[in-house]
Design a protein around this motif. Structure first.
Motif, PDB file in Angstrom:
ATOM      1  N   GLY A 104     -11.135 -73.459  17.574  1.00 40.23           N
ATOM      2  CA  GLY A 104      -9.754 -73.938  17.593  1.00 40.23           C
ATOM      3  C   GLY A 104      -9.204 -74.179  16.203  1.00 40.23           C
ATOM      4  N   ALA A 105     -10.066 -74.631  15.278  1.00 37.05           N
ATOM      5  CA  ALA A 105      -9.616 -74.846  13.902  1.00 37.05           C
ATOM      6  C   ALA A 105      -9.223 -73.536  13.242  1.00 37.05           C
ATOM      7  CB  ALA A 105     -10.719 -75.537  13.098  1.00 37.05           C
ATOM      8  N   ARG A 106      -9.935 -72.458  13.574  1.00 40.52           N
ATOM      9  CA  ARG A 106      -9.569 -71.147  13.030  1.00 40.52           C
ATOM     10  C   ARG A 106      -8.186 -70.731  13.520  1.00 40.52           C
ATOM     11  NH1 ARG A 106     -13.883 -66.991  14.533  1.00 40.52           N
ATOM     12  NH2 ARG A 106     -12.827 -65.756  12.932  1.00 40.52           N
ATOM     13  N   LEU A 107      -7.890 -70.998  14.790  1.00 44.73           N
ATOM     14  CA  LEU A 107      -6.542 -70.724  15.285  1.00 44.73           C
ATOM     15  C   LEU A 107      -5.526 -71.572  14.526  1.00 44.73           C
ATOM     16  CD1 LEU A 107      -4.647 -69.396  17.431  1.00 44.73           C
ATOM     17  CD2 LEU A 107      -4.960 -71.500  18.752  1.00 44.73           C
ATOM     18  N   ALA A 108      -5.864 -72.858  14.292  1.00 43.53           N
ATOM     19  CA  ALA A 108      -4.945 -73.738  13.572  1.00 43.53           C
ATOM     20  C   ALA A 108      -4.614 -73.175  12.195  1.00 43.53           C
ATOM     21  CB  ALA A 108      -5.535 -75.141  13.450  1.00 43.53           C
ATOM     22  N   ARG A 109      -5.607 -72.625  11.497  1.00 41.13           N
ATOM     23  CA  ARG A 109      -5.364 -72.034  10.188  1.00 41.13           C
ATOM     24  C   ARG A 109      -4.395 -70.846  10.296  1.00 41.13           C
ATOM     25  NH1 ARG A 109      -9.086 -72.979   6.079  1.00 41.13           N
ATOM     26  NH2 ARG A 109      -7.598 -71.764   4.860  1.00 41.13           N
ATOM     27  N   THR A 110      -4.590 -70.021  11.323  1.00 38.06           N
ATOM     28  CA  THR A 110      -3.688 -68.882  11.520  1.00 38.06           C
ATOM     29  C   THR A 110      -2.282 -69.351  11.850  1.00 38.06           C
ATOM     30  OG1 THR A 110      -5.483 -67.410  12.195  1.00 38.06           O
ATOM     31  CG2 THR A 110      -3.273 -66.847  12.966  1.00 38.06           C
ATOM     32  N   LEU A 111      -2.182 -70.399  12.680  1.00 35.64           N
ATOM     33  CA  LEU A 111      -0.861 -70.927  13.018  1.00 35.64           C
ATOM     34  C   LEU A 111      -0.162 -71.492  11.786  1.00 35.64           C
ATOM     35  CD1 LEU A 111      -1.646 -72.689  16.416  1.00 35.64           C
ATOM     36  CD2 LEU A 111      -0.389 -70.553  16.071  1.00 35.64           C
ATOM     37  N   MET A 112      -0.915 -72.069  10.857  1.00 32.45           N
ATOM     38  CA  MET A 112      -0.310 -72.533   9.600  1.00 32.45           C
ATOM     39  C   MET A 112       0.400 -71.388   8.898  1.00 32.45           C
ATOM     40  SD  MET A 112      -3.162 -74.967   7.797  1.00 32.45           S
ATOM     41  CE  MET A 112      -4.032 -76.248   8.701  1.00 32.45           C
ATOM     42  N   ASP A 113      -0.252 -70.215   8.869  1.00 34.92           N
ATOM     43  CA  ASP A 113       0.377 -69.052   8.243  1.00 34.92           C
ATOM     44  C   ASP A 113       1.640 -68.647   8.991  1.00 34.92           C
ATOM     45  OD1 ASP A 113      -1.559 -68.887   6.284  1.00 34.92           O
ATOM     46  OD2 ASP A 113      -2.726 -67.335   7.302  1.00 34.92           O
ATOM     47  N   TRP A 114       1.559 -68.588  10.302  1.00 32.94           N
ATOM     48  CA  TRP A 114       2.732 -68.187  11.079  1.00 32.94           C
ATOM     49  C   TRP A 114       3.917 -69.113  10.799  1.00 32.94           C
ATOM     50  CZ3 TRP A 114       0.852 -66.875  16.765  1.00 32.94           C
ATOM     51  CH2 TRP A 114      -0.067 -65.803  16.698  1.00 32.94           C
ATOM     52  N   LEU A 115       3.628 -70.409  10.688  1.00 34.21           N
ATOM     53  CA  LEU A 115       4.695 -71.367  10.405  1.00 34.21           C
ATOM     54  C   LEU A 115       5.235 -71.163   8.986  1.00 34.21           C
ATOM     55  CD1 LEU A 115       3.161 -74.633  11.916  1.00 34.21           C
ATOM     56  CD2 LEU A 115       4.945 -73.237  12.918  1.00 34.21           C
ATOM     57  N   SER A 116       4.328 -70.959   8.032  1.00 37.93           N
ATOM     58  CA  SER A 116       4.758 -70.790   6.646  1.00 37.93           C
ATOM     59  C   SER A 116       5.614 -69.549   6.487  1.00 37.93           C
ATOM     60  CB  SER A 116       3.539 -70.699   5.724  1.00 37.93           C
ATOM     61  OG  SER A 116       2.796 -71.907   5.752  1.00 37.93           O
ATOM     62  N   TRP A 117       5.329 -68.511   7.243  1.00 34.73           N
ATOM     63  CA  TRP A 117       6.078 -67.266   7.153  1.00 34.73           C
ATOM     64  C   TRP A 117       7.311 -67.253   8.072  1.00 34.73           C
ATOM     65  CZ3 TRP A 117       0.841 -64.436   8.152  1.00 34.73           C
ATOM     66  CH2 TRP A 117       0.045 -64.510   7.006  1.00 34.73           C
ATOM     67  N   LEU A 169      -1.945 -79.550  12.303  1.00 34.42           N
ATOM     68  CA  LEU A 169      -2.862 -78.419  12.148  1.00 34.42           C
ATOM     69  C   LEU A 169      -3.950 -78.739  11.131  1.00 34.42           C
ATOM     70  CD1 LEU A 169      -0.250 -75.514  12.201  1.00 34.42           C
ATOM     71  CD2 LEU A 169      -1.702 -76.314  14.079  1.00 34.42           C
ATOM     72  N   GLU A 170      -3.592 -79.488  10.104  1.00 33.29           N
ATOM     73  CA  GLU A 170      -4.604 -79.931   9.146  1.00 33.29           C
ATOM     74  C   GLU A 170      -5.580 -80.906   9.812  1.00 33.29           C
ATOM     75  OE1 GLU A 170      -2.311 -81.591   5.997  1.00 33.29           O
ATOM     76  OE2 GLU A 170      -1.276 -79.720   5.546  1.00 33.29           O
ATOM     77  N   HIS A 171      -5.026 -81.800  10.646  1.00 34.80           N
ATOM     78  CA  HIS A 171      -5.893 -82.746  11.351  1.00 34.80           C
ATOM     79  C   HIS A 171      -6.886 -82.012  12.249  1.00 34.80           C
ATOM     80  CE1 HIS A 171      -3.540 -85.925   9.753  1.00 34.80           C
ATOM     81  NE2 HIS A 171      -2.537 -85.852  10.598  1.00 34.80           N
ATOM     82  N   LEU A 172      -6.440 -80.935  12.888  1.00 38.61           N
ATOM     83  CA  LEU A 172      -7.334 -80.192  13.774  1.00 38.61           C
ATOM     84  C   LEU A 172      -8.509 -79.603  13.001  1.00 38.61           C
ATOM     85  CD1 LEU A 172      -4.746 -78.367  16.068  1.00 38.61           C
ATOM     86  CD2 LEU A 172      -6.147 -80.355  16.642  1.00 38.61           C
ATOM     87  N   VAL A 173      -8.228 -79.106  11.810  1.00 37.06           N
ATOM     88  CA  VAL A 173      -9.316 -78.586  10.983  1.00 37.06           C
ATOM     89  C   VAL A 173     -10.275 -79.718  10.616  1.00 37.06           C
ATOM     90  CG1 VAL A 173      -9.863 -77.465   8.793  1.00 37.06           C
ATOM     91  CG2 VAL A 173      -7.892 -76.685  10.124  1.00 37.06           C
ATOM     92  N   SER A 174      -9.725 -80.896  10.319  1.00 36.03           N
ATOM     93  CA  SER A 174     -10.583 -82.043   9.999  1.00 36.03           C
ATOM     94  C   SER A 174     -11.388 -82.483  11.209  1.00 36.03           C
ATOM     95  CB  SER A 174      -9.724 -83.208   9.493  1.00 36.03           C
ATOM     96  OG  SER A 174      -9.061 -82.874   8.294  1.00 36.03           O
ATOM     97  N   TYR A 175     -10.785 -82.441  12.390  1.00 35.55           N
ATOM     98  CA  TYR A 175     -11.530 -82.779  13.616  1.00 35.55           C
ATOM     99  C   TYR A 175     -12.750 -81.880  13.759  1.00 35.55           C
ATOM    100  CZ  TYR A 175      -7.846 -85.714  15.801  1.00 35.55           C
ATOM    101  OH  TYR A 175      -6.964 -86.705  16.117  1.00 35.55           O
ATOM    102  N   ALA A 176     -12.539 -80.595  13.492  1.00 32.78           N
ATOM    103  CA  ALA A 176     -13.648 -79.653  13.626  1.00 32.78           C
ATOM    104  C   ALA A 176     -14.755 -79.981  12.635  1.00 32.78           C
ATOM    105  CB  ALA A 176     -13.150 -78.224  13.426  1.00 32.78           C
ATOM    106  N   GLY A 177     -14.377 -80.368  11.433  1.00 33.45           N
ATOM    107  CA  GLY A 177     -15.384 -80.751  10.453  1.00 33.45           C
ATOM    108  C   GLY A 177     -16.156 -81.981  10.899  1.00 33.45           C
TER     109      GLY A 177
END
Length: 483
Positions: free
Chosen positions: A243-256, A281-289
């Motif tokens: 799920g964190a990998r998806l969150a990283r991709t969604l960050m890009d979609w939002l930025s673009w 989305l950053e929190h989700l990556v932290s949750y995964a960590g």
């Protein structure tokens, strides 16, 4: 009350604070089932069994906070034992609640009960998030975007294709959680310290009354085993990492600006009034960590323990698992909520996708449909790319690029190559069943919905078993008290 010792102050007290809210209610419930069994088996006289069941019912109905740790009892179990005696109006020396039972098998059983119930909640959220991902995949199966590999534009795909892919990962995770719940849902109760007892107990009856589907086969494994604990931590870590990998991709979609930023999942800037930051989305990556760290902690503790009852592999890992499960449930709730609000904003235009080079693989494939060997077709397109962007390619340029690599190209081959190079939307017509074609994605959605519903049926069956067990335990306890 005397001052707490160093051990009490720095270990027993904080452990009690972390554990009592989880363990105490489950210990009371497990004790009700145990006393019912002892009474039915004639191991305690009926009047003593009824007295214990009245006391346990009183404890179960009392929802007041647990007392602060004061050193007058060792841990949650001894608090419960003291309270049972008080509720029954007898000294602890007259208690039978621990007859044919050890704190070892009680802890092992209660831990399974707690983890089972927590994972039911996690699986609820996985299923809900999967259904949301599928709904959005179906809705946006025809929204073309640029797919990336190694952080570089690669090929055209669709929002629907990407989300259906994540939904498939969720379907696998949902099945894994259901399998893990089944593994947890076997009872170690009756194993006592680890070698059982000579008394004529009925462990299967206790298991039935607590909603377990069966018994652990071996009493040593029932107490010493910890594979199920490791699997809880590692499955959470695995699922959150995806799920964190998806969150990283969604960050890009939002930025673009490919998709709109869901307003409910943002925070404002403290200084820049125009900004809304999708920090969830950053929190989700932290949750995964954090989930990975919890899994590592559990694995390390279990690996450091002896093959026997050992706090390293049992009590000491529980808080890590409880927090991991809580985090997993919140993680999937956040992912599902975010995806539910996801909508296209300014997906990449035809010109942007073509300029990125993402259509060139399709252009080479177009030549192979006309008999050109793949490597030759690849080389032709390579020459074209070096000469200019696909929007500048002409029939004459294509034929010139093919010289020396393949035979003369007919008009149809040239036209197909150019069309594939400048029309990323053709990906919507792709018929490959696992690909990004709009019809294919919607078929994938249908297949995955069936997979999710199969897991949902398994989840309902477990909940039905637990509900029936609760009703049966309450009924038989009341009957034994009334005799």
């Amino acid at each position: 009350m005397s001052e707490l010792t160093t051990y009490q102050r720095h270990h027993l007290a904080p452990t009690y604070d972390h554990h009592v809210g989880h363990l105490y209610p489950a210990m009371v419930r497990a004790s009700q089932a145990h006393v019912v069994m002892l009474t039915e088996q004639g191991l305690v006289p009926a009047e003593r069994g009824a007295r214990l069941l009245r006391g346990l019912a009183e404890l179960r109905a009392d929802t007041s906070p647990a007392p602060a740790y004061d050193g007058s009892f060792e841990d949650t179990y001894y608090l419960m034992e003291r309270r049972i005696a008080e509720a029954c109006g007898i000294p602890t020396s007259e208690l039978d609640v621990q007859l044919a039972r050890s704190r070892n098998d009680l802890d092992a059983g209660v831990f399974r009960m707690l983890l089972r119930d927590q994972l039911l909640g996690v699986l609820d959220r996985v299923l809900a998030t999967g259904r949301t991902a599928l709904a959005q995949a179906d809705r946006y199966a025809d929204v073309v975007i640029t797919g990336y590999t190694h952080r570089r534009p690669a090929q055209p795909t669709t929002i629907g294709h990407a989300l259906a892919g994540y939904a498939e990962a969720l379907a696998g995770e949902a099945t894994a959680y259901a399998d893990l719940i089944d593994q947890l849902n076997v009872s170690p109760l009756g194993s006592c310290a680890f070698a059982g007892t000579d008394l004529d107990i009925a462990p299967a009856r206790v298991a039935e009354l607590l909603g377990f589907a069966g018994l652990v086969t071996n009493s040593y494994e029932a107490v010493a085993g910890a594979d199920h604990l490791v699997r809880v931590g590692t499955l959470n870590a695995q699922s959150l990492a995806t799920g964190a990998r998806l969150a990283r991709t969604l960050m890009d979609w939002l930025s673009w600006n490919w998709v709109a930023t869901p307003a409910d999942f943002t925070q404002g800037s403290s200084i820049m009034p125009q900004k809304r930051n999708p920090v969830v989305l950053e929190h989700l990556v932290s949750y995964a960590g954090a989930a990975a760290a919890d899994a590592a902690s559990v694995l390390n503790n279990v690996g450091a323990a002896w093959w026997e009852d050992s706090n390293n592999a049992t009590t000491d890992v529980q808080v890590r698992l409880w927090e991991s499960n809580d985090r997993a449930e919140r993680f999937f709730t956040l992912v599902g909520g975010f995806l539910a609000e996801l909508a296209p904003l300014s997906p990449p235009s035809r010109e942007e996708i073509v300029a990125s080079g993402a259509t060139t693989t399709a252009a080479a494939d177009a030549l192979t449909r006309h008999g050109v060997p793949f490597r030759a077709a690849h080389s032709v397109v390579g020459r074209l790319v070096r000469a200019g962007a696909p929007d500048t390619w002409t029939a004459e340029g294509v034929r010139a690029a093919a010289e020396g690599l393949t035979g003369p190209l007919d008009d149809a081959a040239v036209a197909d190559l150019i069309a594939a190079a400048v029309r990323p939307d053709l990906v919507l017509n792709r018929v490959q069943v696992d690909g990004p074609g709009a019809a294919a994605v919607r078929a994938q959605v249908g297949t995955l919905r069936v997979a999710f519903e199969a897991v949902a049926d398994r989840l309902s069956a477990v909940r039905d078993r637990l509900a029936r067990a609760d009703e049966a335990l309450d009924a038989v306890a009341a009957e034994l008290v009334a005799r």
